[in-house]
Design a protein around this motif. Structure first.
Motif, PDB file in Angstrom:
ATOM      1  N   ALA A 188       7.888  -5.103   2.635  1.00 18.44           N
ATOM      2  CA  ALA A 188       7.160  -3.988   1.837  1.00 18.44           C
ATOM      3  C   ALA A 188       5.743  -4.546   1.448  1.00 18.44           C
ATOM      4  CB  ALA A 188       7.978  -3.503   0.673  1.00 18.44           C
ATOM      5  N   ASN A 189       4.895  -3.446   1.199  1.00 15.85           N
ATOM      6  CA  ASN A 189       3.621  -3.556   0.646  1.00 15.85           C
ATOM      7  C   ASN A 189       2.752  -4.628   1.365  1.00 15.85           C
ATOM      8  OD1 ASN A 189       1.737  -3.088  -1.513  1.00 15.85           O
ATOM      9  ND2 ASN A 189       2.279  -4.732  -2.545  1.00 15.85           N
ATOM     10  N   GLY A 210       9.329  -1.693   6.598  1.00 12.57           N
ATOM     11  CA  GLY A 210       8.518  -2.111   5.224  1.00 12.57           C
ATOM     12  C   GLY A 210       8.195  -0.781   4.877  1.00 12.57           C
ATOM     13  N   ARG A 211       8.359  -0.435   3.256  1.00 12.86           N
ATOM     14  CA  ARG A 211       7.958   0.699   2.769  1.00 12.86           C
ATOM     15  C   ARG A 211       6.507   0.216   2.108  1.00 12.86           C
ATOM     16  NH1 ARG A 211      11.764   2.989  -1.152  1.00 12.86           N
ATOM     17  NH2 ARG A 211       9.848   4.071  -1.869  1.00 12.86           N
ATOM     18  N   ASP A 212       5.792   1.360   2.012  1.00 19.28           N
ATOM     19  CA  ASP A 212       4.490   1.105   1.169  1.00 19.28           C
ATOM     20  C   ASP A 212       3.446   0.307   1.922  1.00 19.28           C
ATOM     21  OD1 ASP A 212       5.598   2.753  -0.984  1.00 19.28           O
ATOM     22  OD2 ASP A 212       6.609   0.865  -1.912  1.00 19.28           O
ATOM     23  N   GLU A 237       9.113   3.939   4.150  1.00 16.61           N
ATOM     24  CA  GLU A 237       8.656   4.922   3.860  1.00 16.61           C
ATOM     25  C   GLU A 237       7.332   4.705   3.078  1.00 16.61           C
ATOM     26  OE1 GLU A 237      11.089   6.546   0.374  1.00 16.61           O
ATOM     27  OE2 GLU A 237      12.900   6.786   1.672  1.00 16.61           O
ATOM     28  N   ASN A 238       6.429   5.951   3.071  1.00 20.44           N
ATOM     29  CA  ASN A 238       5.140   5.775   2.358  1.00 20.44           C
ATOM     30  C   ASN A 238       4.276   4.838   3.173  1.00 20.44           C
ATOM     31  OD1 ASN A 238       3.287   6.873   0.476  1.00 20.44           O
ATOM     32  ND2 ASN A 238       3.881   4.953  -0.776  1.00 20.44           N
ATOM     33  N   THR A 239       4.236   4.688   4.298  1.00 19.16           N
ATOM     34  CA  THR A 239       3.439   4.064   5.080  1.00 19.16           C
ATOM     35  C   THR A 239       2.085   4.641   5.416  1.00 19.16           C
ATOM     36  OG1 THR A 239       5.207   2.974   6.464  1.00 19.16           O
ATOM     37  CG2 THR A 239       3.069   2.899   7.304  1.00 19.16           C
ATOM     38  N   PHE A 240       0.936   4.154   5.086  1.00 11.49           N
ATOM     39  CA  PHE A 240      -0.388   4.878   5.410  1.00 11.49           C
ATOM     40  C   PHE A 240      -0.982   4.215   6.508  1.00 11.49           C
ATOM     41  CE2 PHE A 240      -4.986   5.087   4.318  1.00 11.49           C
ATOM     42  CZ  PHE A 240      -5.052   6.203   3.963  1.00 11.49           C
ATOM     43  N   ILE A 241      -1.320   5.038   7.523  1.00 13.68           N
ATOM     44  CA  ILE A 241      -2.084   4.604   8.888  1.00 13.68           C
ATOM     45  C   ILE A 241      -3.279   5.399   9.077  1.00 13.68           C
ATOM     46  CG2 ILE A 241      -1.532   4.399  11.224  1.00 13.68           C
ATOM     47  CD1 ILE A 241       1.380   4.266  10.887  1.00 13.68           C
ATOM     48  N   ALA A 242      -4.353   4.508   8.968  1.00 12.94           N
ATOM     49  CA  ALA A 242      -5.719   5.231   9.075  1.00 12.94           C
ATOM     50  C   ALA A 242      -6.797   4.571   9.635  1.00 12.94           C
ATOM     51  CB  ALA A 242      -5.981   5.632   7.486  1.00 12.94           C
ATOM     52  N   ASP A 243      -7.561   5.317  10.292  1.00 16.38           N
ATOM     53  CA  ASP A 243      -8.900   4.760  11.023  1.00 16.38           C
ATOM     54  C   ASP A 243      -8.493   3.817  11.814  1.00 16.38           C
ATOM     55  OD1 ASP A 243     -10.529   6.521   9.624  1.00 16.38           O
ATOM     56  OD2 ASP A 243     -11.144   4.943   7.882  1.00 16.38           O
TER      57      ASP A 243
END
Length: 396
Positions: A188-189, A210-212, A237-243
């Motif tokens: 995670a994280n 992994g979450r977050d 959960e809550n994975t952020f995939i950007a740019d």
């Protein structure tokens, strides 16, 4: 603090263990070939190569180049480490050690192995021809893996291996030609930021179990035989995939198998299969403002549930790189004069063609899936604006 000059004939393990060497002391390695395996259990020792001609060679017989056990603040830097039967550098039960600017090759299992350790810095190392390049194992947390170059690994270039390995950061690394993944972050994280992945057999940049976790501004190209590009799977959960940029991968650009994740502002193009694929296990994800285009298969396949698609561009990238034309009157006059057609006739012909194209696009838009409608609407608005400006020219 004392400074020791060390030669290949010095038994470095014995020297460090002796009362001669205290915390804070520096060992300067003179050039030459060292056939040693160095064991360090004393903290705040600095071991530094005098120049680029310092080589530690295990000749395929010694297990590890350097073995740090329970240490804090040890630095190992600037050394060529090769031909060890297990690993170039191992850190176990350690914290805040610094592994800097080493060249590690042909270590049979690991280039750098971090086990049950935290807050270590692995920076600007070059690693090749190992099974794993940089491996974080068994409750290794909050480590910084920055600006390393790893290539030609049998398994993974960079990996955190267990779900208990949390809070690790992979930043500005380069992974190339791996049998499995270039990057695989378990736990995670974790952060994967500005890494480059090329030529992985499986994943380019993987966020697994992994979450977050965050995957931001990574580049993934030429990866994969099954699930590839930048991959987010195994139900975190809550994975952020950007740019991120995920293009020219051998199959899928981005594969998502997660809940409540955000997929935002990514460029996913020219992959040999689907651009973005959401598995049946993905739900309640936000897919927002991505450019998903020119993929050999469908740009988006959503097999999940309750996922939200907002302002994503799909289709051929030529459409989105083409701005609405703004031909000034002088340019139109030159076209008309060169072709012998009057300005009015030229505008009328162009206007008819654009209106026909608009009607075709509007009709096609009604048959698009919901997540693709925004792309067509953008191009429709561009055409409407162009038609309005040309009609204004005709009225002058």
């Amino acid at each position: 603090m004392a400074i020791f000059k060390v030669s290949p004939e010095t038994n470095i393990t014995s020297l460090i263990a002796s009362d001669e060497v205290s915390q804070g002391d520096v060992l300067i390695l003179e050039e030459g070939v060292y056939n040693q395996s160095v064991f360090i259990s004393k903290s705040h020792i600095r071991i530094m190569a005098k120049n680029q001609h310092v080589v530690f060679d295990g000749y395929g017989e010694l297990s590890n180049g350097f073995f740090l056990f329970g240490t804090t603040g040890v630095e190992v830097s600037g050394i060529k480490i090769q031909n060890y039967a297990y690993a170039g550098i191992v850190v176990i039960f350690g914290s805040a050690n610094r592994i800097l600017s080493n060249i590690i090759k042909e270590a049979a299992e690991r280039g750098v192995d971090i086990v049950r350790s935290s807050a270590n810095l692995v920076w600007k190392n070059e690693i090749c021809l190992t099974r794993f390049g940089v491996l974080l194992e068994t409750e290794s947390t909050d480590n910084w893996i920055i600006e390393n170059k790893v290539r030609d690994c049998i398994a993974d270039c960079f990996e955190s291996f267990f779900t208990e390995s949390t809070g690790n950061a992979f930043i500005s690394n380069n992974g190339c030609n791996s049998g499995l993944s270039c990057f695989s972050a378990v736990g995670a994280n974790c952060l994967a930021y500005r890494n480059t992945a090329f030529g992985a057999h499986y994943n380019g940049v993987g966020v697994v179990l992994g979450r977050d976790c965050l995957a931001i501004e990574n580049k993934s190209k030429g990866n994969g035989s099954s699930v590839n590009g930048t991959s987010n799977f195994s139900s975190p959960e809550n994975t952020f995939i950007a740019d991120n940029i995920m293009n020219h991968n051998n199959e899928i650009g981005l594969y998502v198998m997660s809940d409540y994740s955000i997929i935002q502002n990514n460029r996913i193009s020219c992959n040999d299969s689907i651009g973005l694929s959401l598995s049946p296990d993905s739900s309640n994800c936000l897919i927002y403002h991505n450019r998903i285009e020119c993929n050999a298969g469908e740009d988006i396949v959503d097999n999940g549930s309750d996922n939200n698609f907002i302002r994503n561009l799909t289709g051929c990238c030529d459409h989105w790189d083409r701005e609405a034309e703004d031909l000034p009157e002088k340019t139109v006059m030159l076209i008309a004069e060169s072709s012998g057609v009057t300005l009015t006739n030229k505008l009328q012909i162009e206007l008819q063609l654009e209106k026909a194209a608009l009607a075709k696009l509007e009709e096609r838009s009604t048959r698009q899936p919901e997540h693709a409608k925004y792309s067509h609407q953008i191009f429709i608005e561009q055409l409407k604006d162009k038609i309005a400006r040309w009609e204004a020219l005709l009225q002058q």
